[in-house]
Design a protein around this motif. Structure first.
Motif, PDB file in Angstrom:
ATOM      1  N   LYS A  91      53.122  36.643  41.860  1.00 44.73           N
ATOM      2  CA  LYS A  91      53.508  36.556  40.448  1.00 44.73           C
ATOM      3  C   LYS A  91      52.810  35.448  39.684  1.00 44.73           C
ATOM      4  O   LYS A  91      52.908  35.387  38.460  1.00 44.73           O
ATOM      5  CB  LYS A  91      55.016  36.355  40.352  1.00 44.73           C
ATOM      6  CG  LYS A  91      55.789  37.579  40.791  1.00 44.73           C
ATOM      7  CD  LYS A  91      57.166  37.577  40.193  1.00 44.73           C
ATOM      8  CE  LYS A  91      57.708  39.000  40.205  1.00 44.73           C
ATOM      9  NZ  LYS A  91      58.858  39.180  39.370  1.00 44.73           N
ATOM     10  N   GLU A  92      52.140  34.542  40.397  1.00 42.55           N
ATOM     11  CA  GLU A  92      51.462  33.465  39.681  1.00 42.55           C
ATOM     12  C   GLU A  92      50.241  33.991  38.928  1.00 42.55           C
ATOM     13  O   GLU A  92      49.683  33.305  38.074  1.00 42.55           O
ATOM     14  CB  GLU A  92      51.061  32.362  40.674  1.00 42.55           C
ATOM     15  CG  GLU A  92      51.351  30.975  40.123  1.00 42.55           C
ATOM     16  CD  GLU A  92      51.140  29.878  41.143  1.00 42.55           C
ATOM     17  OE1 GLU A  92      52.133  29.460  41.753  1.00 42.55           O
ATOM     18  OE2 GLU A  92      49.991  29.447  41.339  1.00 42.55           O
ATOM     19  N   MET A  93      49.811  35.212  39.261  1.00 38.47           N
ATOM     20  CA  MET A  93      48.628  35.773  38.604  1.00 38.47           C
ATOM     21  C   MET A  93      49.025  36.573  37.368  1.00 38.47           C
ATOM     22  O   MET A  93      49.909  37.425  37.429  1.00 38.47           O
ATOM     23  CB  MET A  93      47.878  36.680  39.589  1.00 38.47           C
ATOM     24  CG  MET A  93      46.658  37.336  38.982  1.00 38.47           C
ATOM     25  SD  MET A  93      45.887  38.455  40.157  1.00 38.47           S
ATOM     26  CE  MET A  93      44.925  37.304  41.097  1.00 38.47           C
ATOM     27  N   PHE A 139      44.596  30.243  34.364  1.00 27.40           N
ATOM     28  CA  PHE A 139      45.979  30.572  34.060  1.00 27.40           C
ATOM     29  C   PHE A 139      46.726  30.825  35.353  1.00 27.40           C
ATOM     30  O   PHE A 139      46.279  31.614  36.196  1.00 27.40           O
ATOM     31  CB  PHE A 139      46.077  31.805  33.148  1.00 27.40           C
ATOM     32  CG  PHE A 139      47.452  31.941  32.540  1.00 27.40           C
ATOM     33  CD1 PHE A 139      47.719  31.445  31.272  1.00 27.40           C
ATOM     34  CD2 PHE A 139      48.496  32.523  33.253  1.00 27.40           C
ATOM     35  CE1 PHE A 139      48.994  31.530  30.713  1.00 27.40           C
ATOM     36  CE2 PHE A 139      49.777  32.610  32.710  1.00 27.40           C
ATOM     37  CZ  PHE A 139      50.027  32.122  31.435  1.00 27.40           C
ATOM     38  N   ARG A 140      47.844  30.130  35.531  1.00 31.59           N
ATOM     39  CA  ARG A 140      48.742  30.413  36.651  1.00 31.59           C
ATOM     40  C   ARG A 140      50.146  30.474  36.068  1.00 31.59           C
ATOM     41  O   ARG A 140      50.575  29.527  35.400  1.00 31.59           O
ATOM     42  CB  ARG A 140      48.664  29.315  37.723  1.00 31.59           C
ATOM     43  CG  ARG A 140      47.312  29.294  38.416  1.00 31.59           C
ATOM     44  CD  ARG A 140      47.266  28.248  39.526  1.00 31.59           C
ATOM     45  NE  ARG A 140      45.919  28.174  40.063  1.00 31.59           N
ATOM     46  CZ  ARG A 140      45.533  27.301  40.986  1.00 31.59           C
ATOM     47  NH1 ARG A 140      46.401  26.428  41.481  1.00 31.59           N
ATOM     48  NH2 ARG A 140      44.281  27.305  41.419  1.00 31.59           N
ATOM     49  N   ASP A 141      50.808  31.581  36.334  1.00 31.14           N
ATOM     50  CA  ASP A 141      52.135  31.754  35.752  1.00 31.14           C
ATOM     51  C   ASP A 141      53.146  30.978  36.596  1.00 31.14           C
ATOM     52  O   ASP A 141      53.921  31.553  37.353  1.00 31.14           O
ATOM     53  CB  ASP A 141      52.469  33.252  35.683  1.00 31.14           C
ATOM     54  CG  ASP A 141      53.487  33.542  34.604  1.00 31.14           C
ATOM     55  OD1 ASP A 141      54.038  32.579  34.040  1.00 31.14           O
ATOM     56  OD2 ASP A 141      53.715  34.730  34.327  1.00 31.14           O
ATOM     57  N   GLU A 142      53.088  29.653  36.470  1.00 36.92           N
ATOM     58  CA  GLU A 142      53.933  28.756  37.256  1.00 36.92           C
ATOM     59  C   GLU A 142      55.401  29.113  37.042  1.00 36.92           C
ATOM     60  O   GLU A 142      55.819  29.394  35.910  1.00 36.92           O
ATOM     61  CB  GLU A 142      53.704  27.298  36.818  1.00 36.92           C
ATOM     62  CG  GLU A 142      52.263  26.805  36.948  1.00 36.92           C
ATOM     63  CD  GLU A 142      51.937  26.304  38.347  1.00 36.92           C
ATOM     64  OE1 GLU A 142      52.842  26.258  39.194  1.00 36.92           O
ATOM     65  OE2 GLU A 142      50.761  25.971  38.585  1.00 36.92           O
ATOM     66  N   VAL A 143      56.193  29.087  38.117  1.00 36.42           N
ATOM     67  CA  VAL A 143      57.624  29.381  37.998  1.00 36.42           C
ATOM     68  C   VAL A 143      58.266  28.391  37.037  1.00 36.42           C
ATOM     69  O   VAL A 143      59.098  28.748  36.211  1.00 36.42           O
ATOM     70  CB  VAL A 143      58.372  29.180  39.338  1.00 36.42           C
ATOM     71  CG1 VAL A 143      59.763  29.793  39.267  1.00 36.42           C
ATOM     72  CG2 VAL A 143      57.582  29.702  40.491  1.00 36.42           C
ATOM     73  N   MET A 150      50.834  18.289  32.685  1.00 33.46           N
ATOM     74  CA  MET A 150      50.826  17.951  34.118  1.00 33.46           C
ATOM     75  C   MET A 150      50.988  19.215  34.960  1.00 33.46           C
ATOM     76  O   MET A 150      50.305  19.400  35.959  1.00 33.46           O
ATOM     77  CB  MET A 150      51.993  16.992  34.386  1.00 33.46           C
ATOM     78  CG  MET A 150      51.990  16.398  35.744  1.00 33.46           C
ATOM     79  SD  MET A 150      50.836  15.049  35.844  1.00 33.46           S
ATOM     80  CE  MET A 150      51.849  13.673  35.355  1.00 33.46           C
ATOM     81  N   ARG A 151      51.912  20.059  34.579  1.00 32.64           N
ATOM     82  CA  ARG A 151      52.053  21.367  35.222  1.00 32.64           C
ATOM     83  C   ARG A 151      52.219  22.397  34.116  1.00 32.64           C
ATOM     84  O   ARG A 151      53.314  22.713  33.682  1.00 32.64           O
ATOM     85  CB  ARG A 151      53.255  21.421  36.188  1.00 32.64           C
ATOM     86  CG  ARG A 151      53.425  22.811  36.811  1.00 32.64           C
ATOM     87  CD  ARG A 151      54.368  22.849  37.993  1.00 32.64           C
ATOM     88  NE  ARG A 151      53.980  21.907  39.018  1.00 32.64           N
ATOM     89  CZ  ARG A 151      52.973  22.119  39.889  1.00 32.64           C
ATOM     90  NH1 ARG A 151      52.301  23.255  39.873  1.00 32.64           N
ATOM     91  NH2 ARG A 151      52.678  21.202  40.770  1.00 32.64           N
ATOM     92  N   SER A 152      51.078  22.879  33.642  1.00 30.88           N
ATOM     93  CA  SER A 152      51.106  23.863  32.567  1.00 30.88           C
ATOM     94  C   SER A 152      50.724  25.218  33.146  1.00 30.88           C
ATOM     95  O   SER A 152      50.376  25.318  34.325  1.00 30.88           O
ATOM     96  CB  SER A 152      50.159  23.441  31.448  1.00 30.88           C
ATOM     97  OG  SER A 152      48.909  23.079  31.984  1.00 30.88           O
TER      98      SER A 152
END
Ligand code: ATP
Ligand code: MG
Ligand code: MG
Ligand code: MG
Length: 439
Positions: A91-93, A139-143, A150-152
């Motif tokens: 899902k991070e993609m 682009f990473r669809d971070e949870v 810092m964590r985008s």
């Protein structure tokens, strides 16, 4: 740059949504604006810092022999099916369909694409070693996107990819990046510690994360205190000298340093008690040797010296320039705001006219700005019609290394005030001496 004509949307109030100091200060100093969760616009001041960081990264990548190119942000799903990662990535993609219903994706990293480029052109071992890098948005669809840049979800990455004929050659390529990274972070005023990191399913011992110690860091780390006083490698390092590079890498890996995933409590117990550091850290870079993980399935081969085909050995090397902006602030700030290292500061000097409209202060400010700019410095001229207190606060907040404060009282005695942001030291100097003090 005249502040009255610039775009510096300073916030008076501390934004409630920001949990850590770098995020608060970046919002307050008008550096970034969130447009969607984890997706930011870089405002002029933030962009200047980001560009300074990528300039240093480029210089050190080039010095180490890496070659810059630029790959697209949008990639085809088929490319990722070749390596088997299309389904594995999860899902991070961010997956996209175009108007012809072709499956595309916004690249989270570029191993597949660079391997595709390599195999299209490179045929002979004589063209190796090769290291190709780019600096491109990922682009990473971070949870849980958080802590600002810092964590985008959308973030900038420098990613380099090395290609070698042999494992030994790949080790040399790895060491080049290891040394380049030490220099890169040191030039930004940071102490980055290379820590043993997980290598994933391929195994081997060649992966290091470069970690900045900070209480707000998301990684739990364990290391020897000596790292805090190591001197970075010199600019004269010969990157073609494999033995010399190995020597540097050996000295930087001889002391204990590991992230929690790789922590070996027994080995750490052997570190002298007063040298043990167990802390939190920010991952700003990650280097990785993975052999033929992508070259094998994607058939990236060259003809070896004996004419036989050889599957190339690869490594990848990432740095997060956008995360670094925040990490540098975490490492350098005080109550009043940001304290930039000179090398990445958005402007070197702020010149504040404390009585706009006064012919004397206006003239001296104009001259100071011109002389400093002629000396090659980037100058922010605060010519806004504002109270001196507001000007002091703005300059402290945005953290320029030097301030020159020009008021009618001082000028009557022939003086301007020079303030060093980092130490708070102040000096009353004649304008010409103020310029000489800074350049
Ligand atoms: P993390 O453990 O923080 O999720 P990662 O190990 O997934 O990072 P890598 O794949 O190693 O990240 O990417 C290389 C570099 O890109 C990282 O060292 C970091 O500096 C940067 N980076 C990765 N994810 C992000 C993100 N979400 N926002 C900003 N920078 C990032
Ligand atoms: Mg991650
Ligand atoms: Mg990580
Ligand atoms: Mg990583």
């Amino acid at each position: 740059m005249r502040l009255s004509r610039y775009f510096l949307p300073i916030l008076r109030e501390t934004p409630k949504e920001a949990e850590i100091v770098s995020h608060r200060l970046m919002l307050r100093a008008g550096m970034i604006r969130q447009e969607s969760a984890g997706i930011y616009a870089w405002l002029p001041l933030g962009l200047k810092v980001l560009n300074n960081i990528t300039r240093i990264i480029r210089e050190e990548q080039n010095r180490a022999g890496a070659v810059e190119l630029l790959m697209p942000t949008i990639q085809s799903a088929d490319l990722w099916r070749e390596s088997g990662r299309y389904d594995a990535y999860g899902k991070e993609m961010l997956r996209i369909n175009d108007r012809h219903d072709r499956e595309m994706l916004f690249g989270p990293t570029n191993e597949e694409m660079v391997t595709e480029i390599f195999r299209a052109y490179v045929r002979s071992y004589k063209d190796l070693p090769l290291n190709l890098y780019h600096i491109q948005w990922k682009f990473r669809d971070e949870v849980r996107p958080r802590f600002g840049v810092m964590r985008s979800r959308e973030f900038l990455m420098k990613d380099a990819y090395s290609f070698d004929l042999t494992a030994e050659g790949a080790r040399h390529s790895y060491n080049k990046m290891f040394v380049a990274y030490l220099r890169t972070f040191a030039r930004m005023g940071l102490t980055a510690i290379p820590m043993k990191a997980e290598t994933g399913p391929i195994g081997g011992n060649l992966s290091h994360e470069f970690i900045i110690l900070a209480e707000t860091g998301e990684s739990e780390v364990f290391c020897h205190k000596d790292f805090l006083s190591y001197a970075p490698p010199s600019a004269n390092v010969d990157f073609d000298d494999a033995a010399a590079l190995q020597g540097i890498v050996d000295s930087w890996t001889s002391r204990y340093a590991a992230t929690s995933e790789m922590h070996d409590a027994e080995a750490f117990a052997a570190v002298p008690e007063d040298a043990k550091l167990s802390a939190r850290g920010i991952e700003v870079g990650h280097i990785f040797y993975f052999g033929t993980k992508y070259s094998e399935p994607m058939k990236a081969v060259v003809n070896g010296p004996d004419g036989k085909e050889v599957v190339v050995q690869m490594g990848s090397y990432g740095i997060g320039p956008s995360r670094l902006v925040a990490a540098i602030i975490e490492a350098g700030h005080d109550e009043a705001g940001i304290v930039w290292p000179e090398t990445v500061a958005p402007f070197h000097v702020g010149v504040a006219d404390l009585k706009v409209g006064d012919a004397g202060t206006g003239k001296v400010c104009g001259e100071l700005v011109q002389q400093l700019e002629n000396a090659g410095l980037d100058v922010l001229h605060d010519d806004r019609d504002e109270r001196p207190g507001a000007k002091f606060a703005t300059l402290d907040l945005i953290g320029l290394p030097w301030q020159i404060l020009v008021g009618p009282k001082g000028l009557a005695e022939g003086h301007v005030e020079v303030k060093r942001r980092k130490t708070g030291e102040r000096e009353m100097l004649a304008p010409a001496d103020a310029v000489a003090r800074i350049i």
